[in-house]
Design a protein around this motif. Structure first.
Motif, short mmCIF file in Angstrom:
data_model
loop_
_atom_site.label_atom_id
_atom_site.label_comp_id
_atom_site.label_asym_id
_atom_site.label_seq_id
_atom_site.Cartn_x
_atom_site.Cartn_y
_atom_site.Cartn_z
N LEU A 189 0.81 -1.22 0.00
CA LEU A 189 0.00 0.00 0.00
C LEU A 189 0.84 1.27 0.00
O LEU A 189 0.45 2.29 -0.58
CB LEU A 189 -0.96 0.00 1.18
CG LEU A 189 -2.09 -1.04 1.12
CD1 LEU A 189 -2.87 -1.06 2.43
CD2 LEU A 189 -3.02 -0.76 -0.05
N GLU A 210 -3.62 5.35 1.68
CA GLU A 210 -3.88 4.00 1.21
C GLU A 210 -3.90 2.98 2.37
O GLU A 210 -4.55 1.94 2.27
CB GLU A 210 -2.82 3.58 0.18
CG GLU A 210 -2.90 4.34 -1.12
CD GLU A 210 -4.16 4.00 -1.91
OE1 GLU A 210 -4.43 2.81 -2.11
OE2 GLU A 210 -4.87 4.93 -2.32
N LYS A 244 -7.03 1.28 3.80
CA LYS A 244 -7.66 0.10 3.19
C LYS A 244 -7.52 -1.14 4.06
O LYS A 244 -8.25 -2.10 3.88
CB LYS A 244 -7.05 -0.16 1.80
CG LYS A 244 -7.39 0.91 0.79
CD LYS A 244 -6.79 0.61 -0.56
CE LYS A 244 -7.17 1.68 -1.57
NZ LYS A 244 -6.59 1.42 -2.89
#
Length: 80
Positions: free
Chosen positions: A14, A43, A46
């Protein structure tokens, strides 16, 4: 203060990096470090959760981070 961050598994993917060195304000806690990570690397949101280890020991949100600590970001793992 300067720290090193190691990213493992999905976290590494990520942020597209396996390690970084960054500077944090003195007296930073794991909770404030997580907030920093969330802002710097959106990110990472996530992942449903992740563990934080400091110098190879799991840490809680209240743990204080020290100069030159090595912090590992460990995503959830499953086994069978």
């Amino acid at each position: 203060m300067k720290i090193s961050i190691l990213f493992f598994g999905m976290a590494r993917d990520l942020v597209d990096n396996s390690s970084l060195e960054i500077k944090l304000p003195s007296k930073s806690t794991v909770a404030s470090f997580k907030e920093f990570l969330s802002n710097e690397f959106p990110e990472l949101q996530k992942m449903s959760s992740y563990a934080v280890a400091i110098n190879q020991n799991y840490a809680t949100d209240e743990t204080l981070i020290q100069e030159n600590d090595i912090i590992a970001i460990i995503p959830p793992v499953s086994g069978g």
